[in-house]
Design a protein around this motif. Structure first.
Motif, PDB file in Angstrom:
ATOM      1  N   GLU A 192       0.829  -1.207   0.000  1.00  0.00           N
ATOM      2  CA  GLU A 192       0.000   0.000   0.000  1.00  0.00           C
ATOM      3  C   GLU A 192       0.863   1.257   0.000  1.00  0.00           C
ATOM      4  O   GLU A 192       0.540   2.247  -0.674  1.00  0.00           O
ATOM      5  CB  GLU A 192      -0.916  -0.017   1.226  1.00  0.00           C
ATOM      6  N   THR A 193       1.968   1.229   0.733  1.00  0.00           N
ATOM      7  CA  THR A 193       2.851   2.396   0.787  1.00  0.00           C
ATOM      8  C   THR A 193       3.484   2.663  -0.569  1.00  0.00           C
ATOM      9  O   THR A 193       3.562   3.807  -1.024  1.00  0.00           O
ATOM     10  CB  THR A 193       3.935   2.184   1.849  1.00  0.00           C
ATOM     11  N   ARG A 201       2.267  14.382   3.234  1.00  0.00           N
ATOM     12  CA  ARG A 201       3.309  14.327   4.268  1.00  0.00           C
ATOM     13  C   ARG A 201       2.987  13.269   5.327  1.00  0.00           C
ATOM     14  O   ARG A 201       3.040  13.515   6.534  1.00  0.00           O
ATOM     15  CB  ARG A 201       3.485  15.695   4.921  1.00  0.00           C
ATOM     16  N   LEU A 202       2.694  12.084   4.859  1.00  0.00           N
ATOM     17  CA  LEU A 202       2.343  10.976   5.750  1.00  0.00           C
ATOM     18  C   LEU A 202       3.487   9.978   5.899  1.00  0.00           C
ATOM     19  O   LEU A 202       3.270   8.845   6.320  1.00  0.00           O
ATOM     20  CB  LEU A 202       1.103  10.253   5.206  1.00  0.00           C
ATOM     21  N   GLU A 203       4.713  10.392   5.555  1.00  0.00           N
ATOM     22  CA  GLU A 203       5.838   9.456   5.582  1.00  0.00           C
ATOM     23  C   GLU A 203       6.049   8.855   6.972  1.00  0.00           C
ATOM     24  O   GLU A 203       6.253   7.647   7.127  1.00  0.00           O
ATOM     25  CB  GLU A 203       7.130  10.142   5.121  1.00  0.00           C
ATOM     26  N   ALA A 227       5.940   4.380  10.654  1.00  0.00           N
ATOM     27  CA  ALA A 227       5.566   3.861  11.972  1.00  0.00           C
ATOM     28  C   ALA A 227       4.668   2.635  11.833  1.00  0.00           C
ATOM     29  O   ALA A 227       4.816   1.655  12.582  1.00  0.00           O
ATOM     30  CB  ALA A 227       4.854   4.951  12.775  1.00  0.00           C
ATOM     31  N   LEU A 228       3.739   2.659  10.872  1.00  0.00           N
ATOM     32  CA  LEU A 228       2.873   1.508  10.652  1.00  0.00           C
ATOM     33  C   LEU A 228       3.687   0.293  10.212  1.00  0.00           C
ATOM     34  O   LEU A 228       3.495  -0.820  10.722  1.00  0.00           O
ATOM     35  CB  LEU A 228       1.825   1.842   9.590  1.00  0.00           C
ATOM     36  N   SER A 229       4.626   0.499   9.281  1.00  0.00           N
ATOM     37  CA  SER A 229       5.463  -0.616   8.819  1.00  0.00           C
ATOM     38  C   SER A 229       6.306  -1.179   9.953  1.00  0.00           C
ATOM     39  O   SER A 229       6.430  -2.403  10.097  1.00  0.00           O
ATOM     40  CB  SER A 229       6.357  -0.146   7.669  1.00  0.00           C
ATOM     41  N   ARG A 249       7.372  -5.479  13.894  1.00  0.00           N
ATOM     42  CA  ARG A 249       7.551  -5.914  15.294  1.00  0.00           C
ATOM     43  C   ARG A 249       6.555  -7.011  15.653  1.00  0.00           C
ATOM     44  O   ARG A 249       6.903  -7.996  16.315  1.00  0.00           O
ATOM     45  CB  ARG A 249       7.387  -4.716  16.237  1.00  0.00           C
ATOM     46  N   GLU A 250       5.310  -6.843  15.229  1.00  0.00           N
ATOM     47  CA  GLU A 250       4.293  -7.858  15.522  1.00  0.00           C
ATOM     48  C   GLU A 250       4.630  -9.182  14.848  1.00  0.00           C
ATOM     49  O   GLU A 250       4.460 -10.253  15.445  1.00  0.00           O
ATOM     50  CB  GLU A 250       2.920  -7.352  15.060  1.00  0.00           C
TER      51      GLU A 250
END
Length: 593
Positions: free
Chosen positions: A225-226, A237-239, A244-246, A251-252
């Motif tokens: 999606e990114t 400007r959502l970098e 952070a989502l990635s 981590r999960e």
């Protein structure tokens, strides 16, 4: 047993799953039985040659045990030459059949893997379009790539090797009991430890591997999606949010990787302890029985050698059983597409005309959050309609409903008086076609890419379709024309050329109703304008619904529908709406500066 606890966040739980389903045990077992029936003869052949190989391997321990017993009995001239000859003959037979086992196992694995891939592809292509749209690309790509790769090892190695190991262990165990029944106690003494740890492991492993796979799919989805929305992310400007989502998804995923690794770190040492216990039990029990003269030295020698040989197949079973746990999860994810309900359409239902209509349609991607609110719209045959409005107003959603991709939550979309949702997907595609900015060029000749739309098209019709979309010139310039290889590994085509190929397919398919969603967005404005005029001549008399992001498309339309906040707020011709001075007039003035 105290140890590492599973992570709190489970990406495979039902409250987090919005992707394609994962098959339940019943569906997986049914598919495994079906696959086994297809390859029943190959399985029987593999078991037969494996049994011969194992029986040949038993000759050596029995010969050696007999030789030692002869020496223990005071035989001064043991039959050494005969023993060596028989051992060499058995070794040749064993080598020959082991080669056959490996060859048959490899062939069986490849054939089963090919069947699995074909079954998944055929079922995926047949899924309702709306299901694939909602699932997104990340989950589907993870299943096609990662899950198939994991299954490849299981099908090529684990399944054949498991069959070989089970037959091998069963024959060796029978040989031990036949040689000296008391030595069977050595195996029984070691079983409780192995069973207790295996039960503990296999209660946790399936869920752990399932969550691990779901976590990887979530990582793939976030990255896909990114990448796809890279320009939009930069524009807004959502970098940081996407990074952070990635990071969170990684981590999960790695937390579940560590959990499954810990499970294996308990199982594998237990297997090694089990091996040592079997051999030690044979030597201790057999040695005591031999001292009591309840067993001969030859029997002890043969039993010890057979027990040593038993270690390998038991280890193979447990090792490949662990591999099959991973494969079972991947298989459940691949077979999960079978649990998606078919469109359930009525094959006898056909439109009685060409008028397309939406009646009080409501639709939303999430429960309780509608995108369209009671939209009603009629499109007479042969009408060129443009859907305009701000981004996020619901234009593309309405277009997909009119094309039969989605089914409305309330209300209905009809074609010639017949509900689109009631027809089969094939019948809908014969009548209505959707073309958007996402186009795919398949690996192979350009001719085959075009023939996907109509397999019986002649070369003259192919060239006519290319000419209609202004693509004939660059296709004639290719080294081999229509026979030129395109796609990955062949000639690369630009995004604009790929879009023209898709539009040429549309001309060949010849539907009477078309929904165009940014179908010329990858062309520069001047080329797009020229192409749209060329298409207008070819599509004369057909119903065309164009989701217009460039307002010159709306200017040429017969009717313009302005969509705002999921509702149609204005409806009329270009001149009428400009004169009305409403939302469309404001868009038109803004577009012209």
């Amino acid at each position: 047993m105290i140890g590492v606890k599973p992570p709190e966040y489970d990406p495979a739980s039902t409250e987090h799953v919005t992707t394609l389903p994962v098959a339940g045990r019943t569906t997986v077992r049914r598919y495994v039985r079906e696959l086994s029936r297809r390859h029943r003869r190959a399985f029987l052949g593999l078991v037969t040659v494996n049994s011969v190989a194992v029986l040949a391997s038993l000759v050596g321990p029995y010969l050696l045990g007999g030789l030692i017993q002869d020496l223990a009995d005071g035989e001064r001239e043991p039959r050494l030459g005969q023993t060596i000859a028989l051992f060499a003959a058995a070794l040749v037979v064993q080598a020959f059949f082991v080669r056959m086992v490996r060859l048959r196992g490899a062939v069986l694995g490849e054939r089963m893997l090919a069947d699995l891939r074909e079954d998944f592809l055929v079922r995926s292509v047949g899924l309702p379009p709306g299901v694939l749209e909602r699932a997104g690309t990340g989950d589907l790509l993870a299943r096609i790539n990662t899950d198939v790769d994991r299954l490849a090892k299981a099908m090529r190695e684990a399944v054949p090797q498991m069959a070989i190991a089970v037959v091998w262990a069963a024959l060796l165990l029978a040989a031990i009991v036949f040689t000296a029944p008391a030595l069977g106690l050595s195996v029984v003494l070691a079983v409780p430890l192995l069973v207790s740890v295996c039960v503990w492991y296999f209660r946790r492993a399936p869920a752990g591997y399932r969550s691990e796979s779901a976590g990887y799919a979530a990582v793939a989805a976030a990255l896909a999606e990114t990448v796809d929305a890279g320009r939009t992310i930069e524009a807004h400007r959502l970098e940081r949010e996407r990074i952070a989502l990635s990071d969170r998804r990684v981590r999960e995923w790695t937390a579940w990787e560590r959990y499954t690794l810990w499970l294996r770190s308990v199982l594998i040492p237990t297997i090694n302890v089990y091996h040592a216990m079997i051999l030690a039990g044979v030597l201790l029990i057999g040695g005591w029985f031999t001292l009591q003269e309840w067993m001969t030295v030859g029997q002890l020698t043969t039993g010890a050698l057979l027990a040593q040989m038993l270690i390998e197949p038991v280890g193979m079973i447990l090792r490949w059983l662990d591999e099959l746990q991973v494969a079972q999860v991947s298989l459940a994810r691949l077979v999960g597409v079978r649990e998606v309900e078919n469109d359930g359409g009525d094959a006898s239902l056909a439109p009685g005309g060409r008028e397309l209509a939406a009646d009080r349609v409501r639709f939303g991607y999430l429960a309780g959050s509608d995108v369209l609110h009671g939209v009603s719209l009629g499109v007479p045959p042969g009408t060129r309609m443009a859907l305009v409005g701000p981004s996020g107003a619901g234009k593309s959603t309405l277009g997909r409903l009119l094309a039969g991709i989605y089914t409305p939550r309330e209300g209905e979309v009809t074609l010639g008086g017949a509900r689109l949702a009631g027809m089969t997907a094939e019948r809908v595609r014969e009548q209505v076609a959707l073309v958007n900015q996402e186009h795919h060029v398949f690996v192979g000749p350009l001719r085959d890419n075009l023939l996907l739309a109509r397999t019986d098209a002649t070369d003259a019709e192919l060239w006519a379709a290319l000419g209609a979309v202004d693509a004939a010139e660059w296709v004639r310039a290719l080294p081999e024309g229509l026979d030129s290889q395109v796609g990955s590994g062949g000639l690369s085509v630009t995004p604009a050329q790929a879009q023209q190929i898709a539009l040429a397919r549309l001309v060949l398919a010849d539907p009477h109703t078309l929904v165009l969603d940014e179908a010329t967005s990858l062309l520069d404005p001047r080329a797009a304008r020229h192409l749209e005029r060329s298409l207008a001549r070819v599509l004369e008399g057909r119903t065309v619904i164009a989701i217009a992001h460039r307002l010159h498309t709306a200017h040429d339309a017969d009717v313009i529908a302005v969509v705002e906040d999921g509702r149609i707020t204005e409806l009329g011709s270009h001149d009428e709406l400009v004169a009305a001075g409403g939302a469309y007039a404001a868009l038109w003035r803004s577009w012209h500066g």
